[in-house]
Design a protein around this motif. Structure first.
Motif, PDB file in Angstrom:
ATOM      1  N   LEU A   1       0.805  -1.213   0.000  1.00 28.84           N
ATOM      2  CA  LEU A   1       0.000   0.000   0.000  1.00 28.84           C
ATOM      3  C   LEU A   1       0.846   1.274   0.000  1.00 28.84           C
ATOM      4  CD1 LEU A   1      -2.861  -1.171   2.362  1.00 28.84           C
ATOM      5  CD2 LEU A   1      -3.152  -0.335   0.031  1.00 28.84           C
ATOM      6  N   LEU A   2       2.068   1.197   0.513  1.00 29.28           N
ATOM      7  CA  LEU A   2       2.937   2.369   0.463  1.00 29.28           C
ATOM      8  C   LEU A   2       3.247   2.726  -0.992  1.00 29.28           C
ATOM      9  CD1 LEU A   2       4.651   4.520   1.857  1.00 29.28           C
ATOM     10  CD2 LEU A   2       6.527   2.856   1.952  1.00 29.28           C
ATOM     11  N   ALA A   3       3.553   1.714  -1.797  1.00 26.65           N
ATOM     12  CA  ALA A   3       3.835   1.951  -3.211  1.00 26.65           C
ATOM     13  C   ALA A   3       2.585   2.464  -3.924  1.00 26.65           C
ATOM     14  CB  ALA A   3       4.334   0.671  -3.879  1.00 26.65           C
ATOM     15  N   MET A   4       1.426   1.902  -3.598  1.00 20.44           N
ATOM     16  CA  MET A   4       0.174   2.372  -4.200  1.00 20.44           C
ATOM     17  C   MET A   4      -0.073   3.837  -3.851  1.00 20.44           C
ATOM     18  SD  MET A   4      -2.274  -0.978  -3.569  1.00 20.44           S
ATOM     19  CE  MET A   4      -3.752  -0.198  -4.225  1.00 20.44           C
ATOM     20  N   SER A   5       0.207   4.193  -2.604  1.00 22.73           N
ATOM     21  CA  SER A   5       0.009   5.564  -2.157  1.00 22.73           C
ATOM     22  C   SER A   5       0.919   6.540  -2.893  1.00 22.73           C
ATOM     23  CB  SER A   5       0.254   5.662  -0.647  1.00 22.73           C
ATOM     24  OG  SER A   5       0.098   6.987  -0.184  1.00 22.73           O
TER      25      SER A   5
END
Length: 260
Positions: free
Chosen positions: A204-208
């Motif tokens: 989710l960090l990469a998605m964010s």
């Protein structure tokens, strides 16, 4: 903050925040109180780094019928009008730029400002019973809440323009077919849980970070759109067509517009 608001309900479960529009007797139409509370809620969620996913939904089988027409008609003067529009701008910009991944879960009505708000989410899921409408044209107005921006992003300028001018109500399958929403489902609650499970299994960090790149690239354009909508809304609110549209709405008849 959970449970302290009158028109919004916030529940945080693990990494997921559930924000529920809570004016069911008014089809979750947004009055000034709801706008203020929603703005406060979004800003609160933005600061909570433990929250990774935000679900925006409506209570009692409706997402939102849009702005509260009765209250909007009571707005007195340019200053008060601009104050309300600026609050709408804050809500939309804050929600659009949340660092969390966002999902709008639409059941029942998503119309006008309610539809603009839903389209500001990263992903839009609708139940098969959902009714989708950018229906400002029926009362001689134009979309607000960045509606022009979000519709153009999803379906292109020409289709967005035509849809705004028609102002027709679509079912969820029609809206998905033209690309306005992302998914249509039989069981909305089950679909939300499934989407959350999928996202929690991803980085989710990469998605964010991907989301942040796109929102920053689009930030100035959305801000400009909101400002243009505010100016245009003030203009058309004083038109003869708008007065006729409101009168026809009250009298439950077809409006007779004259382009004035």
């Amino acid at each position: 903050m959970e449970g302290n608001l009158q028109t919004i309900h916030l529940a945080v479960k693990g990494k997921v925040a559930y924000i529920t529009l809570n004016r069911p007797k008014s089809l979750n139409a947004m009055n000034v109180l709801m706008m203020n509370e929603l703005d406060h809620c979004f800003k609160h969620v933005r600061k909570d780094k433990s929250i990774k996913i935000v679900i925006l939904q409506g209570k009692s089988e409706n997402f939102s019928a849009g702005g509260d027409i009765k209250e909007m008609l009571q707005i007195d003067g340019e200053q008060e009008f601009y104050s309300v529009m600026d609050k709408i701008h804050s809500i939309i910009m804050t929600f659009y730029r949340l660092p969390q991944v966002t999902l709008a879960a639409v059941d029942g009505a998503a119309a006008g400002l309610g539809l603009s708000l839903a389209l500001a989410a990263d992903y839009v899921i609708c139940s098969q019973e959902a009714k989708i409408a950018m229906n400002f044209i029926g009362i001689g107005l134009i979309p607000d809440g960045g509606g022009h921006f979000f519709m153009e992003e999803r379906i292109g300028t020409n289709k967005a323009k035509q849809l705004i001018w028609e102002g027709k109500t679509m079912d969820a399958l029609q809206a998905m077919h033209i690309g306005l929403i992302d998914e249509t489902v039989e069981d909305l609650s089950e679909a939300i849980d499934h989407r959350i499970t999928l996202w929690l299994e991803k980085p989710l960090l990469a998605m964010s970070r991907t989301k942040e790149i796109y929102t920053e690239l689009n930030r100035e354009k959305l801000q400009k759109t909101l400002e243009l909508e505010k100016q245009a809304q003030w203009l058309v609110r004083r038109s003869k067509d708008h007065r006729e549209g409101i009168q026809a709405f009250v009298e439950k008849r077809r409006p007779m517009f004259k382009g004035e």
